[in-house]
Design a protein around this motif. Sequence first.
Motif, short mmCIF file in Angstrom:
data_model
loop_
_atom_site.label_atom_id
_atom_site.label_comp_id
_atom_site.label_asym_id
_atom_site.label_seq_id
_atom_site.Cartn_x
_atom_site.Cartn_y
_atom_site.Cartn_z
N ASN A 262 9.22 14.43 3.65
CA ASN A 262 9.89 13.33 4.33
C ASN A 262 9.88 12.02 3.51
O ASN A 262 9.45 10.97 3.98
CB ASN A 262 9.24 13.13 5.71
CG ASN A 262 10.11 12.29 6.60
OD1 ASN A 262 11.33 12.20 6.40
ND2 ASN A 262 9.49 11.63 7.57
N LEU A 263 10.36 12.13 2.29
CA LEU A 263 10.39 10.97 1.39
C LEU A 263 11.83 10.54 1.14
O LEU A 263 12.75 11.34 1.30
CB LEU A 263 9.77 11.33 0.03
CG LEU A 263 8.40 12.01 0.06
CD1 LEU A 263 8.00 12.41 -1.36
CD2 LEU A 263 7.36 11.08 0.66
N LEU A 264 12.00 9.32 0.70
CA LEU A 264 13.32 8.86 0.29
C LEU A 264 13.47 9.09 -1.21
O LEU A 264 12.51 8.95 -1.97
CB LEU A 264 13.50 7.38 0.58
CG LEU A 264 13.64 7.01 2.05
CD1 LEU A 264 13.64 5.49 2.19
CD2 LEU A 264 14.92 7.59 2.63
N VAL A 265 14.69 9.40 -1.61
CA VAL A 265 14.98 9.51 -3.04
C VAL A 265 15.96 8.39 -3.41
O VAL A 265 17.03 8.27 -2.81
CB VAL A 265 15.56 10.88 -3.41
CG1 VAL A 265 16.00 10.92 -4.87
CG2 VAL A 265 14.52 11.98 -3.13
N ILE A 266 15.53 7.57 -4.35
CA ILE A 266 16.35 6.45 -4.81
C ILE A 266 16.67 6.72 -6.28
O ILE A 266 15.77 6.69 -7.13
CB ILE A 266 15.58 5.12 -4.63
CG1 ILE A 266 15.32 4.90 -3.13
CG2 ILE A 266 16.35 3.96 -5.26
CD1 ILE A 266 14.20 3.94 -2.82
N GLU A 267 17.91 7.01 -6.58
CA GLU A 267 18.29 7.32 -7.96
C GLU A 267 18.44 6.03 -8.76
O GLU A 267 19.23 5.17 -8.38
CB GLU A 267 19.62 8.07 -8.01
CG GLU A 267 19.64 9.43 -7.36
CD GLU A 267 21.04 10.04 -7.41
OE1 GLU A 267 21.50 10.36 -8.52
OE2 GLU A 267 21.67 10.18 -6.36
N ASP A 268 17.69 5.91 -9.85
CA ASP A 268 17.99 4.84 -10.80
C ASP A 268 19.06 5.40 -11.72
O ASP A 268 18.77 6.11 -12.69
CB ASP A 268 16.74 4.41 -11.58
CG ASP A 268 17.04 3.26 -12.55
OD1 ASP A 268 18.22 3.09 -12.92
OD2 ASP A 268 16.10 2.56 -12.95
N GLY B 150 0.80 -1.23 0.00
CA GLY B 150 0.00 0.00 0.00
C GLY B 150 0.83 1.28 0.00
O GLY B 150 0.29 2.36 -0.27
N ASP B 151 2.12 1.18 0.32
CA ASP B 151 2.97 2.37 0.22
C ASP B 151 3.05 2.80 -1.24
O ASP B 151 3.08 1.95 -2.13
CB ASP B 151 4.39 2.08 0.72
CG ASP B 151 4.45 1.93 2.22
OD1 ASP B 151 3.51 2.38 2.91
OD2 ASP B 151 5.44 1.35 2.71
N ILE C 123 2.22 13.45 -4.89
CA ILE C 123 2.55 13.05 -3.51
C ILE C 123 1.29 12.98 -2.66
O ILE C 123 0.45 13.87 -2.72
CB ILE C 123 3.58 14.02 -2.91
CG1 ILE C 123 4.89 13.94 -3.70
CG2 ILE C 123 3.82 13.73 -1.42
CD1 ILE C 123 5.92 15.00 -3.34
N THR C 124 1.14 11.89 -1.90
CA THR C 124 0.00 11.73 -0.97
C THR C 124 0.58 11.33 0.38
O THR C 124 1.79 11.08 0.49
CB THR C 124 -0.96 10.60 -1.43
OG1 THR C 124 -0.33 9.33 -1.13
CG2 THR C 124 -1.29 10.66 -2.92
N PRO C 125 -0.28 11.24 1.42
CA PRO C 125 0.26 10.81 2.72
C PRO C 125 0.87 9.39 2.69
O PRO C 125 1.61 9.02 3.60
CB PRO C 125 -0.98 10.84 3.64
CG PRO C 125 -1.92 11.79 2.97
CD PRO C 125 -1.69 11.65 1.50
N ARG C 126 0.58 8.61 1.65
CA ARG C 126 1.12 7.25 1.57
C ARG C 126 2.43 7.18 0.78
O ARG C 126 3.04 6.12 0.66
CB ARG C 126 0.11 6.33 0.89
CG ARG C 126 -1.29 6.41 1.52
CD ARG C 126 -1.96 5.08 1.52
NE ARG C 126 -1.23 4.14 2.36
CZ ARG C 126 -1.67 2.94 2.72
NH1 ARG C 126 -2.84 2.54 2.28
NH2 ARG C 126 -0.96 2.14 3.47
N THR C 127 2.85 8.30 0.20
CA THR C 127 4.08 8.27 -0.61
C THR C 127 5.29 8.02 0.28
O THR C 127 5.46 8.67 1.31
CB THR C 127 4.26 9.62 -1.35
OG1 THR C 127 3.05 9.91 -2.05
CG2 THR C 127 5.42 9.52 -2.34
N LYS C 128 6.12 7.06 -0.15
CA LYS C 128 7.33 6.73 0.62
C LYS C 128 8.60 7.16 -0.10
O LYS C 128 9.59 7.50 0.53
CB LYS C 128 7.40 5.20 0.80
CG LYS C 128 6.75 4.67 2.08
CD LYS C 128 7.69 4.83 3.27
CE LYS C 128 7.28 4.13 4.52
NZ LYS C 128 7.45 2.69 4.52
N ALA C 129 8.59 7.08 -1.43
CA ALA C 129 9.85 7.31 -2.16
C ALA C 129 9.59 7.83 -3.56
O ALA C 129 8.53 7.60 -4.15
CB ALA C 129 10.65 6.02 -2.24
#
Length: 381
Positions: free
Chosen positions: A150-156, A75-76, A120-126
């Motif tokens: 307060n999200l993570l950023v993961i670079e592809d 659900g994230d 972005i919503t309250p469920r957004t993680k990254a």
Amino acid sequence: MDSLKIPFNKPYLTGKETQYIELAVRSGKISGNGRFTQKCQKYLEDKYGFKKALLTTSCTDALEMCAILADIKHGDEVIVPSYTFVSTALAFVRQGAKIVFADSRPDHPGIDEEKLEELITPRTKAIVPVHYAGVACDMDKIMLLADKYNLLVIEDAAQAIDSFYKGRPLGSIGHLAAFSFHETKNINSGEGGLLAINDDRFIKRSEIIWEKGTNRAEFFRGEVNKYGWVDIGSSFLPSEIIAAYLWAQLENLDEIQKRRIEIWHQYFKGLKNWAIKNGVKLPVIPDYATNNGHMFYMVCKSADQRNQIISHLKKNGIYAVFHYLSLHKSNFYRSKYIGADLIQADNYSDCLLRLPFFFELKDEEIELIINITKDFHEKNN
Ligand SMILES: *Cc1c(COP(=O)(O)O)cnc(C)c1O
């Protein structure tokens, strides 16, 4: 005489690969995390300033490690561009994430930073930006949003080795980053990848996940006196045979990059005027980004024109190819997709074309590809 054929890709061998593989084999230590693995990791940490680098068997694996480290649960939400390779989304789907697909920029296939906030919503993680063709996304804008929500950023960063954003190496800016050493990438080991960790919070756990959920790496450094099962994980580390091959490539990184960038410029110069006349767009490199010579693409004015150019080149023995089909329209995802139309992503799916690109491509061959491309005449049907 055989008619000329220029393939789309040809993996480059520096000549030292088999020598180093032989060394690895003869050393008697051929499983993972040995001397060659550590040499590669240290080299990449030192050169690009990653806090920690871990070799993986693919970029897909490195992205899966990111999904575990980010603690993605059912659900994230994870924001991913639709115009990317399957793995960018797949790694998070496996952890139960709901993928929120973002559109591309009008001037570049990278994620449209201006349209991110509305996703972005309250469920957004990254957020997972992809540095398409090794050209940086506008990371300041993305990091600012990540801080705000307060999200993570993961670079592809699969395509982004040795490329920079405002002077900072790609893969060193997000909390985590994933690189690919697949045979189609600038630096290759057949299959291979790298997880870069830039946030201290993830360092210890990343090694555990890498080693099947055990604290084996700590044990071998003598930091604990026995090792065992402490977390989830998988077998993400490559054998020393792959690391040995990769080391031969990394030793030649500067030379490889120099030539690839020359190839890119030769294409760009040769095709500039032709492109304007034919309504074809050549790549745009924003001021804040560098070009790492990963690929040479162009965006045609229609799918029809793109396909005609591909067949024209093919008739002349030159293998040009298109690229991604938007993931939100894939067979796997289409029926699950409920977001807006992604006009730019669809446009790149329909109209983008990539020319042959590999280290050993000769000046004369590039000239020939340019001339044959210029000789293309559109048929209106
Ligand atoms: C190549 C690529 C991948 C996958 O890399 P593997 O090493 O084959 O797993 C992921 N994302 C992007 C953008 C790629 O270009």
